[in-house]
Design an enzyme around this catalytic site. Structure first.
Site, PDB file in Angstrom:
ATOM      1  N   ARG B 301       0.736  -1.147   0.298  1.00 35.13           N
ATOM      2  CA  ARG B 301      -0.106   0.166   0.102  1.00 35.13           C
ATOM      3  C   ARG B 301       0.686   1.452   0.055  1.00 35.13           C
ATOM      4  NH1 ARG B 301      -1.688   3.273   4.676  1.00 35.13           N
ATOM      5  NH2 ARG B 301      -3.295   4.489   3.865  1.00 35.13           N
ATOM      6  N   SER B 316      -6.512   3.389   1.019  1.00 31.30           N
ATOM      7  CA  SER B 316      -6.351   3.033   1.955  1.00 31.30           C
ATOM      8  C   SER B 316      -6.462   1.670   2.500  1.00 31.30           C
ATOM      9  CB  SER B 316      -8.168   3.105   2.709  1.00 31.30           C
ATOM     10  OG  SER B 316      -9.307   3.178   2.688  1.00 31.30           O
ATOM     11  N   ASP B 359     -20.196   5.099   9.974  1.00 29.95           N
ATOM     12  CA  ASP B 359     -20.592   6.452  11.404  1.00 29.95           C
ATOM     13  C   ASP B 359     -20.881   7.221  10.622  1.00 29.95           C
ATOM     14  OD1 ASP B 359     -19.086   7.217  13.702  1.00 29.95           O
ATOM     15  OD2 ASP B 359     -21.421   6.536  13.815  1.00 29.95           O
ATOM     16  N   GLN B 388     -18.570   7.547   0.704  1.00 29.87           N
ATOM     17  CA  GLN B 388     -17.655   8.477   2.376  1.00 29.87           C
ATOM     18  C   GLN B 388     -17.572   9.978   2.240  1.00 29.87           C
ATOM     19  OE1 GLN B 388     -12.971   6.494   2.146  1.00 29.87           O
ATOM     20  NE2 GLN B 388     -13.885   4.879   3.784  1.00 29.87           N
ATOM     21  N   ASN B 410     -15.421  -1.899   9.211  1.00 25.13           N
ATOM     22  CA  ASN B 410     -14.018  -1.695   9.646  1.00 25.13           C
ATOM     23  C   ASN B 410     -14.545  -1.398  11.256  1.00 25.13           C
ATOM     24  OD1 ASN B 410     -11.602  -0.960  10.177  1.00 25.13           O
ATOM     25  ND2 ASN B 410     -11.406   0.557   7.613  1.00 25.13           N
ATOM     26  N   GLY B 434     -10.305  -5.586  12.846  1.00 26.23           N
ATOM     27  CA  GLY B 434     -10.649  -4.997  14.447  1.00 26.23           C
ATOM     28  C   GLY B 434      -9.104  -3.705  13.825  1.00 26.23           C
ATOM     29  N   ILE B 436      -4.996  -2.206  12.948  1.00 26.72           N
ATOM     30  CA  ILE B 436      -4.140  -2.746  12.438  1.00 26.72           C
ATOM     31  C   ILE B 436      -3.113  -2.324  13.745  1.00 26.72           C
ATOM     32  CG2 ILE B 436      -2.577  -3.462  11.324  1.00 26.72           C
ATOM     33  CD1 ILE B 436      -4.424  -2.524   8.721  1.00 26.72           C
ATOM     34  N   HIS B 462     -25.937 -19.480  10.739  1.00 25.82           N
ATOM     35  CA  HIS B 462     -25.947 -21.373  10.812  1.00 25.82           C
ATOM     36  C   HIS B 462     -27.038 -22.374   9.816  1.00 25.82           C
ATOM     37  CE1 HIS B 462     -22.925 -24.125  12.408  1.00 25.82           C
ATOM     38  NE2 HIS B 462     -23.169 -24.390  13.522  1.00 25.82           N
ATOM     39  N   ASP B 466     -21.456 -24.029   7.800  1.00 22.06           N
ATOM     40  CA  ASP B 466     -21.969 -24.350   9.092  1.00 22.06           C
ATOM     41  C   ASP B 466     -20.173 -23.420   9.655  1.00 22.06           C
ATOM     42  OD1 ASP B 466     -21.194 -27.007   6.553  1.00 22.06           O
ATOM     43  OD2 ASP B 466     -19.689 -24.979   7.155  1.00 22.06           O
TER      44      ASP B 466
END
Lengths: 377, 492
Positions: B301, B316, B359, B388, B410, B434, B436, B462, B466
Site C-alpha cells: 500500500r 486505504s 458511522d 464516504q 471496519n 479490528g 492493525i 448457521h 457451517d
C-alpha cells in the site's frame, strides 16, 4: 474625496484593508453620526451574522450605519418562508449553492458577486425606508442621469418602470432596526430561473410567498457602469444624506476580536434548525406513480404529509390494497415520522426498513420507497 | 475600574430614583443613598419577594395587564403574527421575545415589557393583529411591575434605557425587581455575572452573589440541619452551629442533583433500526475469529499510495479487504446468498455488492459497493471515496443504501480488536475488522519480528453455513491479504 474613498475599498473592490483593534474604536467614535462599513467576506452566513451582530450590539441611538456586502452564489429566503417551496434544493445541491434564511421578512433572492447588498442600520425612531432608497436612486441618477430609476410603493426599485433592480426587506427589534436591499449590477440571471423553483410538487403552505418579477441588471442598460463607480456613488450619496464625515472602513465579519460572539451567530445561521427548522407548518399533497417491471404494471398512490419545524409530523400513503397490503405501506409511512423532511433521512430510514421485508413484494416496496424519496425534493 | 463602577452606581441610583418618582404609589420618604440604612418596611417586603414560598402565601392581588401591540412605524395599522415564542402559562421576563410579526417585508420581534405569566394569546399564527389592540394578557407578579405609561414607547423611556447603556458601555439587563434587590443589598450590578438570556441578571444571580460574599446560604436550606450531630457533646460545640440554618464552614456541601430523566419517543430512522436489529437477531449467529498478518500489504500500500493519489484517489486498506472478500466469495458463493422468508429456498446472488458500515451523524449506515467482482482494487477505492463523501455530507440515497449481499465493518478504524458483528438481513454473513497493531510474532527463522496484525471476527447464519465453510473462506481471504501478489494470479 473620491481618491480617498477609493483607497479604503477592500475585497468588495480589491483595495487596501485597514485593521481595527476593537469594536469600541470602530463604533464609539462620537465625531461622526454616520458610518460606512464594507465587508471583506463573500460568505453569505458570515455577512448575515455581521448584520445580526451590529443589530444586537451597537448603540444606534446616536448614529446610523451603512453596511455594504456581496456574496458568492447563494439563495437567501425570508424569515417566514418555506425553502422547499421557494427554491429547488436538488438543483442547488448539484450547483453547490447554499440556502440561507435571513432574519428580516420578505421574499427570496438569489445573490452572487454581481449583486450589491446595502444594509441601513438606524434606531427605530429614524427608521425610514423611503429615505434609504432615495439614497440609492439619487446615487444612480448622479452617475448615470439617463437611467430611469424609481422606488415603488412596494419598496422595489424599478428600471424603466418595468424591471426590478432592487428588492427590500427589514427587521425591527426592541430599539434598533435595519433595512437591507439588493442592487443588481451584473448578476447571473439564468441561475435565477434554474434555482428559484419548488423542490417538490404539492406543497401547500401559509409561508410568505415570493412575488416573482422580471429583473434586469444595471449593466444591461448602462454597460459602462463599473462596480467601483457604483460603490463610490452610493457611499457619497449616503454621506451627504446622513452627514457622514469619516471615510468608509473595511471589516472582516469573522474577526472575533472586533465582533465578539459573531462566530456563534454564524453557526446558528448555518444550522439546519434555523434554515429548515424555522419553516412554518406546511402540507405536501401529491400523487405517486408506482410501476412494476416484470410484468409491466402501473398504479397511482396518494401521499399526504404534514411538516412542522422541518420534521415530518404526520404521513399517510394511500396505495391500492391490490398493489401492496395496507400493513406494508403503513409501515413505510410510519418510518418517516419524526424524521427531517429530507430525502436522505428518508432514504436511511426506509432502507433500514426494507431489510426486514423480503418476499415477492420486495420489488414493489422498493419502488414505493424510491418514489417517496423522490417526492421529498 | 473602581472609579467607573462608583460613578455608574450613583447614576444607576439616579435612574432608579427617577423610576420610583414616576410611580406615584411609592412611599415618598424612601431614601436610596448608599450609606444610610434601608427603611425596615421596605426590607421586609423585599424579603418576601426573595423567598418564593412566602410570596405565594402573601395572597397579593395580581393584576392582569393587557399588553397592546405598539406602533411599528410607517403608518402601519395591521401585521401578521408569524410565530409565537410563548404559550399560555409560560413565565416571561421583561425583554423576553414574545412573538414575531411581519408587515410589508418588515419582520418585527415583539418583546415583553413586564415580568409575569402569559394568560392569554389574542391571535393564532398567521392571523392579522391590529396595532394598538391587545396582543397578550400578562399576569404580573406585583402591582409595582405595572407601568403607568402609555403603551407606545415614550421618548422618556427610551432615554432612560439609553442612559443606562452609555454608563455601562454595554447593555446590562435586569428587571426593576432585580435592580431593587441589588440596591438594597449594596451590590453593584456590574460585578454580578448574569445567567439569563443575553447575560441578563436574574434574582438567582443576586442571591448567589450574596451567598458567596457572606458565606451563608439564603434562604436556610433544611438539608444541612441534618449534618449537625444531635445530643450534647462534652466538646465545646462550634459556635457556628448555634444559629439555625447556617452550616459549619469545614463541611463540604452535599451536591444536590437536579437532573431529570428525559423520555422521548423513538422515531424515524431509529425506529426502523429497532425493526432491522430485531429481525437480525432472529438469525442463529455463530462467530469465528482469526488474525491476519498484513506486513506485506502494508508495504504494498505504501508503494501504491502515491500512484493512486496521482489519479486523485486516497488509497486505504479497505479496498484490498473488499476485493479479497469478493475473490473468496467466488469460491464460496453460499456466503453471498439469501434465505427466503419461509426458509424454503436459498438464492445465490450473482453480484457481490459488498456493504461497508459507516458511522455518520445519523447513525450506522451501510452503503454498498456494487458488483465488486467486476471492479479492480483502484475502482473499488474510487467508489468507496464517493460513498464516504456522500456519507459525510448526509446525502446517501436508497440506491447506495440497499442491495447489499455481504458486509464488512471496519470498526478498527475507530478502535477495537475482536467484535461480535450482527448480520444485516437479508444477508447471511458479516465480518468485523479490528485495528492493525504492530505485534511481535515469530518469523519462519524462529526469530521474533514486528508484524502488522489485524484481527477479524466473522458472523454467519448457521442455518445455511457451517463452521468449516466459514473457516475455509476466512483462510482464503487471509491468504490473499498475507500474500497480496497472489491476487494477481486470480485477476480477471
Amino acid at each position: 474625496m473620491l481618491s480617498h474613498l477609493r483607497g479604503t475599498f477592500c475585497v468588495l473592490s480589491a483595495g487596501v484593508q485597514r485593521a481595527w483593534s476593537s469594536s469600541s474604536c470602530l463604533f464609539m467614535d462620537p465625531s461622526s453620526p454616520g458610518l460606512v462599513l464594507q465587508s471583506q467576506s463573500t460568505d453569505v452566513f458570515q455577512n448575515l451574522a455581521l448584520e445580526d451582530w451590529i443589530d444586537a450590539h451597537v448603540d444606534l441611538q446616536q448614529r446610523s450605519i451603512l453596511l455594504l456586502w456581496r456574496n458568492r452564489p447563494a439563495v437567501v429566503i425570508g424569515r417566514h418562508q418555506n425553502p422547499w417551496a421557494e427554491c429547488s434544493l436538488p438543483a442547488m445541491r448539484s450547483a453547490q449553492v447554499p440556502v440561507a434564511r435571513r432574519r428580516s421578512g420578505g421574499g427570496t433572492v438569489y445573490h452572487d458577486l454581481g449583486n450589491l447588498n446595502l444594509t441601513f442600520f438606524a434606531s427605530k425612531k429614524v427608521y425610514d425606508r423611503r429615505r434609504n432608497l432615495k439614497v440609492v436612486t439619487d446615487a444612480l441618477r448622479r452617475v448615470r442621469p439617463q437611467l430611469d430609476v424609481q422606488a415603488t410603493d412596494r419598496l422595489d426599485i424599478l428600471l424603466n418602470g418595468q424591471y426590478k433592480i432592487s428588492g427590500t426587506a427589514s427587521r425591527l427589534s426592541r430599539k434598533s432596526s435595519y433595512h437591507h436591499c439588493t442592487l443588481l449590477h451584473s448578476a447571473d440571471r439564468s441561475a435565477i430561473a434554474t434555482l428559484l423553483r419548488p423542490s417538490c410538487p404539492g406543497i401547500r403552505s401559509n409561508a410568505t410567498p415570493s412575488v416573482p418579477s422580471p429583473v434586469a441588471n444595471l449593466t444591461d442598460h448602462a454597460p459602462s457602469l463599473q462596480w467601483e463607480e457604483l460603490l463610490e456613488a452610493v457611499v457619497q450619496q449616503y454621506s451627504s444624506e446622513f452627514g457622514l464625515t469619516s471615510a468608509s472602513r473595511c471589516v472582516d465579519p469573522a474577526d472575533e476580536v472586533l465582533f465578539p460572539g459573531v462566530g456563534s451567530m454564524e453557526a446558528e445561521l448555518r444550522s439546519w434548525e434555523w434554515t429548515f427548522g424555522k419553516t412554518p407548518k406546511f402540507r405536501v399533497e401529491t400523487q405517486l406513480e408506482l410501476r412494476d417491471e416484470q410484468p409491466v404494471a402501473r398504479c397511482s398512490a396518494e401521499l399526504q404529509l404534514e411538516v412542522k419545524n422541518g420534521l415530518v409530523e404526520s404521513c399517510r400513503v394511500e396505495v391500492p390494497a391490490a398493489w401492496l397490503p395496507e400493513r406494508l405501506s403503513a409501515s413505510l409511512a410510519q418510518a418517516l415520522l419524526g424524521e427531517r423532511f429530507c430525502p436522505h433521512r428518508a432514504a436511511a430510514a426506509l432502507s433500514a426498513l426494507l431489510r426486514c421485508e423480503s418476499g415477492p413484494l420486495h420489488g414493489r416496496l422498493r419502488n414505493l420507497c424510491d418514489v417517496l424519496v423522490a417526492a421529498m425534493g | 475600574m473602581a472609579a467607573v463602577t462608583r460613578g455608574s452606581f450613583s447614576a444607576l441610583r439616579v435612574l432608579l430614583t427617577q423610576q420610583y418618582r414616576r410611580r406615584s404609589f411609592r412611599p415618598q420618604n424612601l431614601r436610596l443613598s448608599r450609606t444610610e440604612p434601608v427603611p425596615s418596611r421596605w426590607a421586609t417586603s423585599l424579603q418576601t419577594s426573595c423567598s418564593r414560598t412566602l410570596h405565594t402565601a402573601m395572597a397579593r392581588h395580581r393584576p392582569v395587564v393587557q399588553f397592546k401591540l405598539s406602533d411599528i412605524g410607517e403608518g402601519i395599522m395591521e401585521v401578521t403574527v408569524k410565530e409565537w415564542y410563548v404559550k399560555e402559562g409560560d413565565r416571561v421576563s421583561q425583554f423576553d421575545s414574545i412573538c414575531e410579526v411581519q408587515s410589508d417585508k418588515a419582520s418585527v420581534t415583539i418583546t415583553s415589557r413586564y415580568d409575569g405569566v402569559i394568560r392569554r394569546l389574542y391571535y393564532d399564527a398567521d392571523a392579522t393583529a391590529l396595532v394598538g389592540k391587545p396582543l397578550v394578557d400578562i399576569e404580573t407578579e406585583s402591582a409595582s411591575e405595572l407601568s403607568q405609561e402609555d403603551v407606545v414607547e415614550t421618548p422618556a423611556m427610551a432615554h432612560e434605557e439609553h442612559t443606562h447603556q452609555e454608563i455601562k458601555g454595554h447593555k446590562t439587563q435586569a428587571t426593576p425587581a432585580v435592580r431593587r434587590l441589588a440596591m438594597e443589598n449594596n451590590i453593584k450590578l456590574s460585578e454580578v455575572v448574569g445567567t439569563g438570556k443575553d447575560g441578563r441578571i436574574l434574582k438567582e444571580d443576586i442571591l448567589n452573589f450574596l451567598a458567596k460574599q457572606t458565606g451563608a446560604i439564603l434562604p436556610p436550606a433544611p438539608l444541612f440541619q441534618e449534618i449537625q450531630t444531635p445530643g450534647p457533646a462534652p466538646v465545646a460545640a462550634p459556635p457556628l452551629s448555634a444559629p439555625a440554618g447556617v452550616r459549619p464552614p469545614p463541611a463540604t456541601p452535599r451536591p444536590v442533583f437536579t437532573g431529570k430523566d428525559v423520555t422521548e419517543p423513538l422515531k424515524g430512522f431509529h425506529k426502523a433500526m429497532v425493526k432491522t436489529m430485531t429481525a437480525a437477531l432472529k438469525i442463529p449467529h455463530f462467530g469465528y475469529g482469526d488474525e491476519v498478518d498484513l506486513s506485506r500489504l502494508v508495504l504494498l500500500r505504501s508503494e501504491l499510495k502515491p500512484v493512486a493519489e496521482r489519479r486523485g484517489v486516497k488509497l486505504s486498506y479497505l479496498p484490498f479487504f473488499i476485493k479479497a472478500a469478493s475473490l473468496s466469495l467466488l469460491h464460496f458463493p453460499i456466503l453471498n446468498s439469501t434465505l427466503d422468508e419461509g426458509c424454503q429456498n436459498i438464492t445465490f446472488k450473482a453480484s457481490h455488492n459488498i456493504g461497508v458500515a459507516m458511522d455518520t451523524s445519523q447513525g450506522l449506515l451501510v452503503p454498498s459497493v456494487k458488483s465488486v467482482q467486476l471492479l479492480s482494487v483502484f475502482q473499488v477505492a474510487q467508489e468507496l471515496t464517493r460513498l464516504q463523501a456522500l456519507g459525510a455530507a448526509g446525502q446517501l440515497g436508497t440506491a447506495e443504501l440497499s442491495g447489499g449481499t455481504f458486509t464488512l465493518s471496519n470498526i478498527g478504524s475507530i478502535g477495537g480488536t475482536y467484535a461480535k458483528p450482527v448480520i444485516l438481513p437479508p444477508e447471511v454473513a458479516i465480518g468485523a475488522l479490528g485495528k492493525i497493531q504492530v505485534l511481535p510474532r515469530f518469523g519462519p527463522d524462529g526469530q521474533v519480528k514486528a508484524a502488522h496484525i489485524m484481527k477479524v471476527s466473522w458472523s454467519a447464519d448457521h442455518r445455511l453455513i457451517d463452521g468449516a465453510t466459514m473457516c475455509r473462506f476466512s483462510n482464503l481471504w487471509r491468504e490473499y491479504l498475507e500474500n497480496p501478489a497472489s491476487m494477481v494470479l486470480d485477476l480477471k
